[in-house]
Design a protein around this motif. Structure first.
Motif, PDB file in Angstrom:
ATOM      1  N   ALA A  18       0.696   0.671 -10.232  1.00 55.37           N
ATOM      2  CA  ALA A  18      -0.723   0.565  -9.902  1.00 55.37           C
ATOM      3  C   ALA A  18      -0.915  -0.203  -8.593  1.00 55.37           C
ATOM      4  O   ALA A  18      -1.788   0.145  -7.782  1.00 55.37           O
ATOM      5  CB  ALA A  18      -1.472  -0.124 -11.030  1.00 55.37           C
ATOM      6  N   PHE A  19      -0.119  -1.224  -8.368  1.00 47.00           N
ATOM      7  CA  PHE A  19      -0.207  -1.993  -7.126  1.00 47.00           C
ATOM      8  C   PHE A  19       0.156  -1.122  -5.921  1.00 47.00           C
ATOM      9  O   PHE A  19      -0.529  -1.141  -4.900  1.00 47.00           O
ATOM     10  CB  PHE A  19       0.703  -3.222  -7.201  1.00 47.00           C
ATOM     11  N   VAL A  20       1.202  -0.337  -6.056  1.00 43.25           N
ATOM     12  CA  VAL A  20       1.644   0.523  -4.959  1.00 43.25           C
ATOM     13  C   VAL A  20       0.595   1.603  -4.669  1.00 43.25           C
ATOM     14  O   VAL A  20       0.267   1.866  -3.509  1.00 43.25           O
ATOM     15  CB  VAL A  20       3.019   1.155  -5.287  1.00 43.25           C
ATOM     16  N   VAL A  21       0.029   2.190  -5.709  1.00 45.52           N
ATOM     17  CA  VAL A  21      -0.993   3.219  -5.520  1.00 45.52           C
ATOM     18  C   VAL A  21      -2.233   2.630  -4.873  1.00 45.52           C
ATOM     19  O   VAL A  21      -2.813   3.212  -3.951  1.00 45.52           O
ATOM     20  CB  VAL A  21      -1.332   3.906  -6.865  1.00 45.52           C
ATOM     21  N   SER A  22      -2.679   1.461  -5.329  1.00 47.99           N
ATOM     22  CA  SER A  22      -3.876   0.850  -4.754  1.00 47.99           C
ATOM     23  C   SER A  22      -3.643   0.446  -3.303  1.00 47.99           C
ATOM     24  O   SER A  22      -4.551   0.580  -2.469  1.00 47.99           O
ATOM     25  CB  SER A  22      -4.316  -0.362  -5.576  1.00 47.99           C
ATOM     26  N   LEU A  23      -2.466  -0.012  -2.976  1.00 45.54           N
ATOM     27  CA  LEU A  23      -2.148  -0.343  -1.592  1.00 45.54           C
ATOM     28  C   LEU A  23      -2.169   0.917  -0.724  1.00 45.54           C
ATOM     29  O   LEU A  23      -2.698   0.904   0.389  1.00 45.54           O
ATOM     30  CB  LEU A  23      -0.774  -1.015  -1.526  1.00 45.54           C
ATOM     31  N   GLY A  24      -1.648   2.006  -1.239  1.00 43.97           N
ATOM     32  CA  GLY A  24      -1.671   3.265  -0.508  1.00 43.97           C
ATOM     33  C   GLY A  24      -3.087   3.775  -0.278  1.00 43.97           C
ATOM     34  O   GLY A  24      -3.427   4.247   0.806  1.00 43.97           O
ATOM     35  N   VAL A  25      -3.944   3.662  -1.294  1.00 42.95           N
ATOM     36  CA  VAL A  25      -5.330   4.097  -1.151  1.00 42.95           C
ATOM     37  C   VAL A  25      -6.064   3.222  -0.138  1.00 42.95           C
ATOM     38  O   VAL A  25      -6.858   3.728   0.672  1.00 42.95           O
ATOM     39  CB  VAL A  25      -6.042   4.084  -2.517  1.00 42.95           C
ATOM     40  N   ALA A  26      -5.802   1.921  -0.148  1.00 47.01           N
ATOM     41  CA  ALA A  26      -6.451   1.025   0.808  1.00 47.01           C
ATOM     42  C   ALA A  26      -6.042   1.351   2.242  1.00 47.01           C
ATOM     43  O   ALA A  26      -6.885   1.376   3.148  1.00 47.01           O
ATOM     44  CB  ALA A  26      -6.105  -0.423   0.471  1.00 47.01           C
ATOM     45  N   VAL A  27      -4.774   1.616   2.462  1.00 49.22           N
ATOM     46  CA  VAL A  27      -4.301   1.973   3.808  1.00 49.22           C
ATOM     47  C   VAL A  27      -4.889   3.313   4.234  1.00 49.22           C
ATOM     48  O   VAL A  27      -5.326   3.469   5.379  1.00 49.22           O
ATOM     49  CB  VAL A  27      -2.757   1.999   3.847  1.00 49.22           C
ATOM     50  N   PHE A  28      -4.938   4.275   3.314  1.00 52.13           N
ATOM     51  CA  PHE A  28      -5.525   5.576   3.628  1.00 52.13           C
ATOM     52  C   PHE A  28      -6.995   5.425   3.999  1.00 52.13           C
ATOM     53  O   PHE A  28      -7.463   6.020   4.967  1.00 52.13           O
ATOM     54  CB  PHE A  28      -5.382   6.522   2.434  1.00 52.13           C
ATOM     55  N   TYR A  29      -7.757   4.630   3.247  1.00 58.21           N
ATOM     56  CA  TYR A  29      -9.180   4.429   3.532  1.00 58.21           C
ATOM     57  C   TYR A  29      -9.374   3.773   4.886  1.00 58.21           C
ATOM     58  O   TYR A  29     -10.273   4.145   5.635  1.00 58.21           O
ATOM     59  CB  TYR A  29      -9.828   3.580   2.436  1.00 58.21           C
ATOM     60  N   LYS A  30      -8.520   2.790   5.198  1.00 61.20           N
ATOM     61  CA  LYS A  30      -8.665   2.097   6.479  1.00 61.20           C
ATOM     62  C   LYS A  30      -8.502   3.060   7.643  1.00 61.20           C
ATOM     63  O   LYS A  30      -9.312   3.050   8.576  1.00 61.20           O
ATOM     64  CB  LYS A  30      -7.652   0.965   6.586  1.00 61.20           C
ATOM     65  N   PHE A  31      -7.476   3.894   7.605  1.00 60.86           N
ATOM     66  CA  PHE A  31      -7.199   4.759   8.744  1.00 60.86           C
ATOM     67  C   PHE A  31      -7.964   6.079   8.699  1.00 60.86           C
ATOM     68  O   PHE A  31      -8.167   6.696   9.740  1.00 60.86           O
ATOM     69  CB  PHE A  31      -5.698   5.015   8.864  1.00 60.86           C
ATOM     70  N   ALA A  32      -8.407   6.537   7.535  1.00 63.80           N
ATOM     71  CA  ALA A  32      -9.108   7.808   7.450  1.00 63.80           C
ATOM     72  C   ALA A  32     -10.624   7.653   7.505  1.00 63.80           C
ATOM     73  O   ALA A  32     -11.312   8.578   7.886  1.00 63.80           O
ATOM     74  CB  ALA A  32      -8.725   8.540   6.168  1.00 63.80           C
ATOM     75  N   VAL A  33     -11.135   6.453   7.137  1.00 63.67           N
ATOM     76  CA  VAL A  33     -12.583   6.277   7.072  1.00 63.67           C
ATOM     77  C   VAL A  33     -13.056   5.144   7.977  1.00 63.67           C
ATOM     78  O   VAL A  33     -13.944   5.332   8.813  1.00 63.67           O
ATOM     79  CB  VAL A  33     -13.033   6.024   5.619  1.00 63.67           C
ATOM     80  N   ALA A  34     -12.489   3.967   7.811  1.00 65.78           N
ATOM     81  CA  ALA A  34     -13.017   2.777   8.489  1.00 65.78           C
ATOM     82  C   ALA A  34     -12.795   2.812   9.997  1.00 65.78           C
ATOM     83  O   ALA A  34     -13.721   2.506  10.769  1.00 65.78           O
ATOM     84  CB  ALA A  34     -12.392   1.518   7.888  1.00 65.78           C
ATOM     85  N   GLU A  35     -11.614   3.168  10.427  1.00 67.13           N
ATOM     86  CA  GLU A  35     -11.339   3.188  11.869  1.00 67.13           C
ATOM     87  C   GLU A  35     -12.168   4.251  12.603  1.00 67.13           C
ATOM     88  O   GLU A  35     -12.739   3.950  13.652  1.00 67.13           O
ATOM     89  CB  GLU A  35      -9.844   3.381  12.126  1.00 67.13           C
ATOM     90  N   PRO A  36     -12.267   5.491  12.087  1.00 63.19           N
ATOM     91  CA  PRO A  36     -13.138   6.462  12.772  1.00 63.19           C
ATOM     92  C   PRO A  36     -14.600   6.022  12.784  1.00 63.19           C
ATOM     93  O   PRO A  36     -15.318   6.290  13.748  1.00 63.19           O
ATOM     94  CB  PRO A  36     -12.963   7.746  11.962  1.00 63.19           C
TER      95      PRO A  36
END
Length: 74
Positions: free
Chosen positions: A26-44
């Motif tokens: 669960a920790f690994v999945v949540s870390l992956g989702v957080a990184v994906f959100y940062k680069f796919a949503v927040a940065e753009p």
């Protein structure tokens, strides 16, 4: 004879071992989702705001409102 061929299931510590595996997963999945959100949503989104405000003229916007372009604003 059949009982000697089958190994007994391990019951002691089974819950703790399964929980440890699932918590790490669960920790690994949540870390992956957080990184994906940062680069796919927040940065753009940050880039879009920066591009918009780079050429934004607040006085021009104020003059458009004062000229009566927008009906809802007096």
């Amino acid at each position: 004879m059949a009982s000697s061929a089958l190994a007994k299931p391990q019951m002691r510590g089974l819950l703790a071992r399964r929980l440890r595996i699932h918590i790490v997963g669960a920790f690994v999945v949540s870390l992956g989702v957080a990184v994906f959100y940062k680069f796919a949503v927040a940065e753009p989104r940050k880039k879009a705001y920066a591009d918009f405000y780079r050429n934004y003229d607040s006085m021009k916007d104020f003059e458009m409102r004062k000229a009566g372009v927008f009906q809802s604003i007096k």
